[in-house]
Design an enzyme around this catalytic site. Structure first.
Site, PDB file in Angstrom:
ATOM      1  N   SER A  42       0.797  -1.221   0.000  1.00  0.00           N
ATOM      2  CA  SER A  42       0.000   0.000   0.000  1.00  0.00           C
ATOM      3  C   SER A  42       0.829   1.270   0.000  1.00  0.00           C
ATOM      4  O   SER A  42       0.294   2.348  -0.194  1.00  0.00           O
ATOM      5  CB  SER A  42      -0.939   0.016   1.208  1.00  0.00           C
ATOM      6  OG  SER A  42      -0.181   0.114   2.395  1.00  0.00           O
ATOM      7  N   LYS A  86       0.937   4.679   6.924  1.00  0.00           N
ATOM      8  CA  LYS A  86       0.336   5.445   5.827  1.00  0.00           C
ATOM      9  C   LYS A  86       0.853   6.875   5.904  1.00  0.00           C
ATOM     10  O   LYS A  86       1.576   7.242   6.825  1.00  0.00           O
ATOM     11  CB  LYS A  86      -1.202   5.450   5.949  1.00  0.00           C
ATOM     12  CG  LYS A  86      -1.838   4.090   5.942  1.00  0.00           C
ATOM     13  CD  LYS A  86      -2.083   3.580   4.532  1.00  0.00           C
ATOM     14  CE  LYS A  86      -2.809   2.246   4.567  1.00  0.00           C
ATOM     15  NZ  LYS A  86      -1.971   1.104   4.377  1.00  0.00           N
TER      16      LYS A  86
END
Lengths: 161, 174
Positions: A42, A86
């Protein structure tokens, strides 16, 4: 009898040194600096899919010095036992525009990040499950800021942008 | 003449004690004061007795539950507020992931990784009815005992409200 007492005292002294060291290790790991193994697709191309070891500092988020663009380690709102890595895209009060499915670029939504929350997204928008799926992230779930990569040695260095 | 050395040794001792206390309070248990009346009468009942109105309750919060985040209905937990990470709230878990909780207006489904908390004193409690389900990652510990005031020392029991919660683990009565 005297022997056992001496041995016991010696053992207690050694154990207390080890105990103090472990406590120091915990405090450093939780409040100052720790190393974490992060993997997954990701955050491509910033982080490798096979796994990187990054250094995470735990001071910035306590001092409120995080901003958009920072790479953060957060506790997943979907599973408290997992941590995600993230990037902060928007802080509280900012307006964020995003599209759930980047392959269909004409569907996009905007919202304002509520107070006490941040908006996080993975750099690889196609496979990342982030705030676009589970909504704004409460600030209290942030655990630290990843600022440097130490493994693999070929990509040793500060993480930026 | 020996003052710098004495000072240094005192500093080292304070540092060691501080580090050990921090570790124990992070990993095992800590004592926190409970402010406000949202958990009345479990904490801070504010009866007319003098002792009750003098100071806040102090409770024991255990942190061992944070190893695998396994909570039960009726547990009293301490968690960081979703709207302000610097504030901590003490409330009771009414719903666990997968449950359906009935509020006045509708029935809410608790998503994975979240819980529904409410204060025992429904009239004056800011809880999940205002800010929604709370992510379990914000939980900082579970309250097990009341330690102060002395006449109310004891364990904190689980209290469930079966009539408002339909949980996936309990047998359906429909």
């Amino acid at each position: 009898m005297r022997q056992w007492r001496i041995i016991a005292k010696e053992a207690m002294a050694r154990a207390s040194i080890i105990g103090k060291f472990l406590c120091l290790l915990h405090v450093t790991d939780a409040y100052i600096l720790s190393s974490n193994h992060v993997l997954g697709p990701s955050m491509l191309p910033t982080l490798n899919i096979t796994g990187d070891v990054v250094l995470v500092e735990h001071l910035s988020h306590r001092l409120g010095k995080l901003g958009s663009g920072d790479l953060v380690l957060v506790r997943s709102p979907l599973d408290p036992k997992k941590t995600l890595t993230k990037r902060i895209v928007a802080m509280e009060g900012d307006k964020v525009t995003f599209s759930l499915d980047p392959t269909r670029s004409h569907s996009s939504r905007s919202l304002v990040v509520p107070k006490g929350h941040v908006w996080i997204q993975g750099d690889n928008a196609y496979v990342s499950r982030d705030s676009r799926h589970f909504g704004p992230l409460p600030y209290g779930l942030i655990e630290g800021k990843a600022f440097m990569r130490v493994w693999p040695p070929s990509s040793f260095g500060l993480l930026g942008e | 003449m020996g003052t710098p050395r004495v000072l240094w040794s005192i500093t080292k001792k304070c540092f060691t004690v501080g580090v050990i206390t921090l570790t124990v309070s992070d990993l095992f248990a800590s004592i926190v004061p409970v402010r406000g009346a949202s958990m009345s009468p479990t904490f801070n009942p504010k009866t007319n007795s003098l002792l009750d109105s003098l100071s806040d309750d102090r409770v024991l919060v255990e942190k061992l539950c944070l190893r695998n985040y396994k909570f039960s209905h009726g547990d009293v937990i301490v968690f960081s507020s979703p709207n302000n990470h610097k504030e901590k709230h003490v409330k009771r878990i009414v719903g666990l992931p997968g449950d359906w909780v009935g509020t006045i207006y509708d029935v809410v489904h608790i998503p994975e990784g979240h819980c529904w908390v409410e204060g025992d004193n429904s009239a004056s409690s800011l809880d999940s009815r205002s800010f929604g389900p709370v992510p379990l990652g914000l939980v900082k510990g579970r309250v097990t005992h009341v330690l102060w005031p002395p006449h109310r020392v004891g364990t904190v029991d689980r209290k469930t409200s079966q009539n408002r919660v339909s949980s996936s683990s309990s047998a359906s009565k429909f």
